[in-house]
Design a protein around this motif. Structure first.
Motif, PDB file in Angstrom:
ATOM      1  N   TYR A  25       0.834  -1.180   0.000  1.00 53.08           N
ATOM      2  CA  TYR A  25       0.000   0.000   0.000  1.00 53.08           C
ATOM      3  C   TYR A  25       0.879   1.245   0.000  1.00 53.08           C
ATOM      4  CZ  TYR A  25       0.721  -0.103   5.121  1.00 53.08           C
ATOM      5  OH  TYR A  25       1.269  -0.146   6.371  1.00 53.08           O
ATOM      6  N   SER A  26       0.242   2.385  -0.157  1.00 49.92           N
ATOM      7  CA  SER A  26       0.994   3.636  -0.289  1.00 49.92           C
ATOM      8  C   SER A  26       0.204   4.773   0.342  1.00 49.92           C
ATOM      9  CB  SER A  26       1.237   3.933  -1.775  1.00 49.92           C
ATOM     10  OG  SER A  26       1.714   5.245  -1.961  1.00 49.92           O
ATOM     11  N   TYR A  27       0.941   5.675   0.999  1.00 47.65           N
ATOM     12  CA  TYR A  27       0.326   6.836   1.631  1.00 47.65           C
ATOM     13  C   TYR A  27       0.293   8.051   0.706  1.00 47.65           C
ATOM     14  CZ  TYR A  27       0.945   4.418   6.111  1.00 47.65           C
ATOM     15  OH  TYR A  27       0.905   3.521   7.143  1.00 47.65           O
ATOM     16  N   GLY A  28       1.028   7.966  -0.391  1.00 47.98           N
ATOM     17  CA  GLY A  28       1.090   9.097  -1.312  1.00 47.98           C
ATOM     18  C   GLY A  28       2.241   8.896  -2.272  1.00 47.98           C
ATOM     19  N   ALA A  29       2.409   9.855  -3.162  1.00 49.58           N
ATOM     20  CA  ALA A  29       3.455   9.756  -4.170  1.00 49.58           C
ATOM     21  C   ALA A  29       4.809   9.534  -3.516  1.00 49.58           C
ATOM     22  CB  ALA A  29       3.477  11.017  -5.030  1.00 49.58           C
ATOM     23  N   GLY A  30       5.550   8.565  -4.035  1.00 46.27           N
ATOM     24  CA  GLY A  30       6.872   8.248  -3.528  1.00 46.27           C
ATOM     25  C   GLY A  30       6.891   7.267  -2.372  1.00 46.27           C
TER      26      GLY A  30
END
Lengths: 113, 108
Positions: free
Chosen positions: A48-53
């Motif tokens: 998963y990802s919290y935002g770009a990068g």
């Protein structure tokens, strides 16, 4: 209604090959997720990802990498595909990690031969 | 045990019948979502609850965080209600954890 688009919808890959599954969301959600769905296991979180990068490991990250080059796009990468990775993959997006409602894409059916 | 236990695994209903599905949680959850997966495999969000009860047409869902359960009630079942229903809960430490689903079959 949130729009989450996955591509491809179906993919056949060979063992040892590289596979990239793409996901695009148009709702400016911070969080994005990759799940796989298998009979007897339900949906399980891969990355998963919290935002770009940002990319984070989920419950079953082994054999997978993820990439979040922008707010809109989140890719799942299988560098060396194996038959055990044959599954249906779902991408989802959500506004915030806590108490969020998720919106899912249509799913990608991957077969590794 | 499983963090999210969903019951029953399968449910057969005749049109017009009422029935319920339940999820029990091993720990306190912050919120729960219910999804229907249709015959094409698409996951459709039915409810998102942080507490209490919500209704939408013939569907009603309740979430009791303190008692660690959530229910989904189907009233006057229709053929289009057939599919697999998943609950998914969000706890304080991790992302969404899914139950294994309830396969609902509605017969004429």
């Amino acid at each position: 209604e949130a729009a989450v688009t996955q591509s491809p919808r179906n993919k056949v890959a060979v063992t040892g090959g590289k596979v990239t599954l793409s996901c695009n969301q148009t709702n400016n959600h911070n969080n994005m997720y990759w799940y796989r769905q298998d009979t007897g296991h339900g949906l399980r979180l891969i990355h998963y990802s919290y935002g770009a990068g940002s990319t984070e490991k989920g419950d079953i990250p082994d054999g997978y990498k993820a990439s979040r080059p922008s707010q809109e796009n989140f890719s799942l990468i299988l560098e060396l595909a194996t038959p055990s990775q044959t599954s249906v993959y779902f991408c989802a997006s959500g506004e915030a990690f806590s108490n969020e409602r998720l919106f899912f894409g249509h799913g990608t059916k991957l077969s590794v031969l | 045990g499983m963090p999210v236990e969903q019951n029953p695994p399968a449910l057969s209903l005749y049109e017009g019948a009422d029935s319920g599905l339940r999820c029990n949680f091993s720990t306190t959850m912050k919120s729960v979502q219910w999804f229907q997966q249709n015959h094409r495999g698409r996951l459709i969000t039915l409810f998102y609850l942080a507490q209490g009860t919500k209704e939408n047409g013939r569907l009603k869902s309740t979430f009791n965080s303190k008692e660690r359960y959530s229910t989904l009630h189907i009233k006057d079942a229709q053929l289009e209600d057939s599919g697999t229903y998943f609950c998914a809960a969000h706890n304080y430490a991790q992302g969404l954890t899914f139950g294994l689903g309830t396969r609902v079959s509605v017969f004429p």
